[in-house]
Enzyme design. Structure first.
Site, PDB file in Angstrom:
ATOM      1  N   LYS A 126     -14.762  23.698  41.216  1.00 62.13           N
ATOM      2  CA  LYS A 126     -15.483  22.445  41.304  1.00 62.13           C
ATOM      3  C   LYS A 126     -14.673  21.268  40.764  1.00 62.13           C
ATOM      4  O   LYS A 126     -14.931  20.120  41.066  1.00 62.13           O
ATOM      5  CB  LYS A 126     -16.770  22.526  40.470  1.00 62.13           C
ATOM      6  CG  LYS A 126     -17.789  23.504  40.925  1.00 62.13           C
ATOM      7  CD  LYS A 126     -19.013  23.398  39.979  1.00 62.13           C
ATOM      8  CE  LYS A 126     -20.014  24.465  40.250  1.00 62.13           C
ATOM      9  NZ  LYS A 126     -21.104  24.425  39.222  1.00 62.13           N
ATOM     10  N   GLY A 127     -13.692  21.563  39.915  1.00 65.88           N
ATOM     11  CA  GLY A 127     -13.043  20.529  39.115  1.00 65.88           C
ATOM     12  C   GLY A 127     -12.389  19.386  39.875  1.00 65.88           C
ATOM     13  O   GLY A 127     -12.207  18.303  39.320  1.00 65.88           O
ATOM     14  N   ASP A 131      -7.475  20.110  40.085  1.00 64.32           N
ATOM     15  CA  ASP A 131      -7.724  19.256  38.917  1.00 64.32           C
ATOM     16  C   ASP A 131      -6.645  19.414  37.845  1.00 64.32           C
ATOM     17  O   ASP A 131      -6.118  18.435  37.328  1.00 64.32           O
ATOM     18  CB  ASP A 131      -9.125  19.520  38.322  1.00 64.32           C
ATOM     19  CG  ASP A 131      -9.382  20.987  37.977  1.00 64.32           C
ATOM     20  OD1 ASP A 131      -8.538  21.851  38.315  1.00 64.32           O
ATOM     21  OD2 ASP A 131     -10.421  21.283  37.360  1.00 64.32           O
ATOM     22  N   ASP A 143      -2.872  24.965  34.439  1.00 68.59           N
ATOM     23  CA  ASP A 143      -2.817  25.391  33.045  1.00 68.59           C
ATOM     24  C   ASP A 143      -1.860  26.594  32.967  1.00 68.59           C
ATOM     25  O   ASP A 143      -0.647  26.418  32.874  1.00 68.59           O
ATOM     26  CB  ASP A 143      -4.257  25.732  32.638  1.00 68.59           C
ATOM     27  CG  ASP A 143      -4.432  26.036  31.174  1.00 68.59           C
ATOM     28  OD1 ASP A 143      -3.648  25.515  30.366  1.00 68.59           O
ATOM     29  OD2 ASP A 143      -5.356  26.784  30.817  1.00 68.59           O
ATOM     30  N   LYS A 150      -0.464  21.035  32.393  1.00 66.70           N
ATOM     31  CA  LYS A 150      -0.223  21.435  30.996  1.00 66.70           C
ATOM     32  C   LYS A 150       0.930  22.430  31.010  1.00 66.70           C
ATOM     33  O   LYS A 150       0.702  23.646  30.900  1.00 66.70           O
ATOM     34  CB  LYS A 150      -1.466  22.150  30.439  1.00 66.70           C
ATOM     35  CG  LYS A 150      -2.561  21.261  29.927  1.00 66.70           C
ATOM     36  CD  LYS A 150      -3.501  22.089  29.052  1.00 66.70           C
ATOM     37  CE  LYS A 150      -4.909  22.010  29.519  1.00 66.70           C
ATOM     38  NZ  LYS A 150      -5.856  22.860  28.780  1.00 66.70           N
ATOM     39  N   PHE A 177      -7.883  20.945  25.371  1.00 68.08           N
ATOM     40  CA  PHE A 177      -8.925  21.164  26.368  1.00 68.08           C
ATOM     41  C   PHE A 177      -9.538  19.813  26.707  1.00 68.08           C
ATOM     42  O   PHE A 177      -9.991  19.085  25.835  1.00 68.08           O
ATOM     43  CB  PHE A 177      -9.993  22.129  25.863  1.00 68.08           C
ATOM     44  CG  PHE A 177     -10.877  22.610  26.970  1.00 68.08           C
ATOM     45  CD1 PHE A 177     -10.488  23.664  27.780  1.00 68.08           C
ATOM     46  CD2 PHE A 177     -12.095  21.984  27.233  1.00 68.08           C
ATOM     47  CE1 PHE A 177     -11.288  24.095  28.828  1.00 68.08           C
ATOM     48  CE2 PHE A 177     -12.903  22.398  28.274  1.00 68.08           C
ATOM     49  CZ  PHE A 177     -12.494  23.459  29.076  1.00 68.08           C
ATOM     50  N   VAL A 178      -9.493  19.456  28.010  1.00 67.21           N
ATOM     51  CA  VAL A 178      -9.932  18.117  28.416  1.00 67.21           C
ATOM     52  C   VAL A 178     -11.152  18.179  29.332  1.00 67.21           C
ATOM     53  O   VAL A 178     -11.386  19.172  30.013  1.00 67.21           O
ATOM     54  CB  VAL A 178      -8.789  17.317  29.080  1.00 67.21           C
ATOM     55  CG1 VAL A 178      -7.692  16.998  28.089  1.00 67.21           C
ATOM     56  CG2 VAL A 178      -8.222  18.055  30.297  1.00 67.21           C
ATOM     57  N   ASP A 223     -15.022  19.965  33.477  1.00 69.64           N
ATOM     58  CA  ASP A 223     -16.234  20.220  32.699  1.00 69.64           C
ATOM     59  C   ASP A 223     -15.975  20.991  31.402  1.00 69.64           C
ATOM     60  O   ASP A 223     -14.887  21.530  31.201  1.00 69.64           O
ATOM     61  CB  ASP A 223     -17.204  21.074  33.523  1.00 69.64           C
ATOM     62  CG  ASP A 223     -16.738  22.529  33.616  1.00 69.64           C
ATOM     63  OD1 ASP A 223     -15.552  22.749  33.909  1.00 69.64           O
ATOM     64  OD2 ASP A 223     -17.556  23.440  33.360  1.00 69.64           O
ATOM     65  N   ARG A 261     -18.543  16.348  33.754  1.00 72.78           N
ATOM     66  CA  ARG A 261     -17.757  16.101  34.966  1.00 72.78           C
ATOM     67  C   ARG A 261     -17.847  14.645  35.414  1.00 72.78           C
ATOM     68  O   ARG A 261     -16.981  14.132  36.098  1.00 72.78           O
ATOM     69  CB  ARG A 261     -18.256  16.990  36.117  1.00 72.78           C
ATOM     70  CG  ARG A 261     -18.043  18.479  35.899  1.00 72.78           C
ATOM     71  CD  ARG A 261     -18.332  19.231  37.200  1.00 72.78           C
ATOM     72  NE  ARG A 261     -18.479  20.651  37.004  1.00 72.78           N
ATOM     73  CZ  ARG A 261     -17.481  21.545  36.969  1.00 72.78           C
ATOM     74  NH1 ARG A 261     -16.244  21.124  37.115  1.00 72.78           N
ATOM     75  NH2 ARG A 261     -17.709  22.820  36.799  1.00 72.78           N
TER      76      ARG A 261
END
Ligand code: 5GP
Length: 183
Positions: A51-52, A108, A111, A139, A160-161, A167, A173
């Site tokens: 979803k990001g 999005d 990581d 990241k 963690f953003v 989210d 979001r």
């Protein structure tokens, strides 16, 4: 869902703005121009990894001027709080044949790199004409598999953003900026 009993608790967990709305808008415009340059008038298929990336997709699709279609795929990385379990699952696949398309994956954040490595392996096997990856955030210090996006808008430290589509427990979001999350 997070156990947030009050609005002040919700707000307290927004630790501080890391990337402002203005900075996002400027970089989205630059990335759109870069995509236009790569494809030079050829039509593209923007594949949003949900979803990001839904907010980012909405902006980036309006920043490109080559003819574009949009499509959605849902990948879920399972989290224990803010720590990834390393398990990635495709929970909703594309509903179309992508052979014959120049595919631009819209993500999005990269990581560990696991999600995109898996998605690229899956989509490459479907023989698109070409494939590029655009990520809003990167990241690199957290990478576990070798992966580099073709276009990355912001490199961030190991934090963690939340916000602009990202989210924590499905909240945040809708923040128009990217913020650090307070545990
Ligand atoms: P990777 O497979 O590269 O480890 O993880 C990618 C996914 O993990 C992203 O699409 C995103 O859903 C989630 N993720 C990784 N870091 C963060 C973060 O700082 N904030 C949020 N909200 N999600 C993250």
């Amino acid at each position: 869902m997070l156990d947030l009993k009050t609005k002040s608790e919700y707000e307290r967990r927004i630790k501080g703005v890391l990337i402002t709305e203005e900075e996002i808008a400027r970089e989205v415009k630059r990335a759109g121009a870069e995509i236009d340059k790569i494809y030079d008038g050829r039509p593209i298929l923007l594949v949003s990894i949900l979803k990001g990336s839904f907010v980012f997709l909405a902006d980036i699709c309006r920043a490109v001027s080559v003819p574009s279609e949009v499509a959605f795929m849902c990948a879920k990385s399972y989290y224990e709080g803010t720590v990834s379990s390393g398990v990635v699952k495709i929970t909703m696949d594309l509903d179309m044949d992508i052979s014959g398309y120049h595919v631009v994956i819209i993500e999005d954040i990269v990581d560990t790199g696991r999600t995109l490595s898996d998605i690229i392996r899956i989509l490459s096997a479907r023989n698109p004409l070409s494939m590029h990856v655009v990520t809003l955030l990167d990241k690199p210090s957290r990478r576990l598999v070798d992966f580099k996006a073709d276009i990355s808008l912001f490199t961030i430290p190991d934090r963690f953003v939340i916000g602009y589509g990202l989210d924590c427990g499905e909240y945040y979001r809708n923040l128009p900026y990217i913020a650090e999350y307070e545990e």
